[in-house]
Design a protein around this motif. Structure first.
Motif, PDB file in Angstrom:
ATOM      1  N   UNK A  72      31.985  -9.196 -17.201  1.00 28.92           N
ATOM      2  CA  UNK A  72      31.226 -10.413 -16.908  1.00 28.92           C
ATOM      3  C   UNK A  72      31.770 -11.600 -17.702  1.00 28.92           C
ATOM      4  N   UNK A  73      32.123 -11.381 -18.954  1.00 33.45           N
ATOM      5  CA  UNK A  73      32.686 -12.456 -19.778  1.00 33.45           C
ATOM      6  C   UNK A  73      34.055 -12.855 -19.253  1.00 33.45           C
ATOM      7  N   UNK A  74      34.865 -11.881 -18.857  1.00 29.07           N
ATOM      8  CA  UNK A  74      36.179 -12.186 -18.299  1.00 29.07           C
ATOM      9  C   UNK A  74      36.056 -13.032 -17.047  1.00 29.07           C
ATOM     10  N   UNK A  75      35.084 -12.716 -16.203  1.00 25.70           N
ATOM     11  CA  UNK A  75      34.866 -13.502 -14.988  1.00 25.70           C
ATOM     12  C   UNK A  75      34.383 -14.903 -15.331  1.00 25.70           C
ATOM     13  N   UNK A  76      33.489 -15.006 -16.299  1.00 22.90           N
ATOM     14  CA  UNK A  76      32.985 -16.320 -16.712  1.00 22.90           C
ATOM     15  C   UNK A  76      34.101 -17.199 -17.257  1.00 22.90           C
ATOM     16  N   UNK A  77      35.047 -16.587 -17.934  1.00 20.15           N
ATOM     17  CA  UNK A  77      36.170 -17.328 -18.516  1.00 20.15           C
ATOM     18  C   UNK A  77      37.296 -17.564 -17.510  1.00 20.15           C
ATOM     19  N   UNK A  78      37.181 -17.002 -16.324  1.00 19.31           N
ATOM     20  CA  UNK A  78      38.194 -17.206 -15.297  1.00 19.31           C
ATOM     21  C   UNK A  78      39.524 -16.554 -15.622  1.00 19.31           C
ATOM     22  N   UNK A  79      39.480 -15.415 -16.316  1.00 17.12           N
ATOM     23  CA  UNK A  79      40.721 -14.742 -16.711  1.00 17.12           C
ATOM     24  C   UNK A  79      41.370 -14.065 -15.509  1.00 17.12           C
ATOM     25  N   UNK A  80      42.700 -14.121 -15.446  1.00 14.71           N
ATOM     26  CA  UNK A  80      43.422 -13.390 -14.412  1.00 14.71           C
ATOM     27  C   UNK A  80      43.517 -11.923 -14.816  1.00 14.71           C
TER      28      UNK A  80
END
Length: 288
Positions: A72-80
């Motif tokens: 969820x944090x990775x998605x929030x940060x827009x990480x590839x």
């Protein structure tokens, strides 16, 4: 705060500052943004966690987020995909129990069959890179095009180290800054995957002391994994040329990657490679 928790905190802060609020789908609330990127409470909102929880994570506190929270944090940060993998590696390294006591990993070797394959690609430069961007093998065309890695002492047979510290590399690459930054970002990815490895810690320390460019790019904590691209060279023998590269992860050993360099048919670069092939002499001396 441990070194590993500090690494995780640094990556989260830099990823948050690089995230465009509009791309994250946040409405303009009219508040003046004193810093670029997302606020901590905005990342927490997007990830579905409390602001206090995310703040403690970004401060490097000893907390262990679940896989769902990490995603969820990775998605929030827009990480590839590469950034997400790096985040998971950093979180995993902070989880107890862990063996991050400055361990060393076994020395890598290429299989005899792989070396034969490399030597059979006689018309094209080819390299095999291992952990920490170490050069494990190079055919004669790669040695003629880039550098004779086999003649280097063992600790110097490292692509990132050569790129950052060798004057010949600076002279060779027309787009040296781009290629050197790429090497740093690849090494950053390796450092996350091999958290606590003594050899990579020593390499980062050496490059930090010796290269101001490395210090700057390393501090940006950008990670990327390039699987194809092009390099522009000014070779001392054949002049300017452009080589395209493709990377192949080797079956049976996902910690070794084959880099194969080609040139466009009928191009001046193809002619330059042909001249270089006729100029260089085979020297199939195995790595020690």
């Amino acid at each position: 705060m441990s070194d590993l928790n500090r690494e995780l905190a640094d990556f989260l802060r830099r990823a948050r500052s690089a995230r465009d609020p509009r791309e994250a789908g946040l409405p303009d609330d009219g508040r003046v943004r004193r810093v670029k990127g997302l606020r901590r409470e905005e990342v927490a909102l997007l990830a579905g966690v409390s602001t206090d929880y995310y703040t403690r994570l970004e401060q490097g506190r000893r907390i262990v987020p679940s896989t769902q929270v990490i995603d969820a944090i990775a998605q929030a940060l827009g990480l590839d995909d590469v950034g997400q993998g790096h985040l998971r590696n950093l979180v995993s390294a902070t989880r107890p129990p862990r063996t991050c006591g400055r361990s060393r990993t076994a020395v890598q070797r290429v299989r005899p069959g792989l070396r034969q394959l490399l030597d059979s690609l006689d018309a094209h430069p080819a390299l095999v890179l291992g952990r920490r961007t170490e050069v494990l093998a190079a055919n004669r065309m790669a040695r003629a095009l880039f550098a004779d890695f086999e003649r280097m002492p063992g600790r110097e047979r490292n692509y990132a180290r050569w790129m950052l510290l060798s004057e010949s590399a600076r002279d060779l690459f027309i787009d040296w800054e781009t290629q050197a930054r790429n090497a740093v970002e690849s090494l950053r990815l390796e450092a996350g995957r091999m958290a606590g490895d003594r050899d990579i810690i020593e390499l980062v320390g050496e490059l930090s002391l010796s290269s101001p460019e490395f210090r700057q790019w390393w501090s940006e904590h950008r990670v990327h994994q390039r699987t194809f691209g092009a390099k522009r060279l000014a070779h001392p023998i054949v002049g300017e040329l452009t080589v395209d590269y493709e990377t192949l992860t080797l079956p049976g050993d996902d910690e070794q990657t084959l880099f194969l360099y080609t040139t466009e048919p009928g191009s001046p670069s193809r002619q330059a490679i042909s001249i270089l092939a006729s100029w260089s002499q085979p020297a199939p001396t195995p790595f020690e």
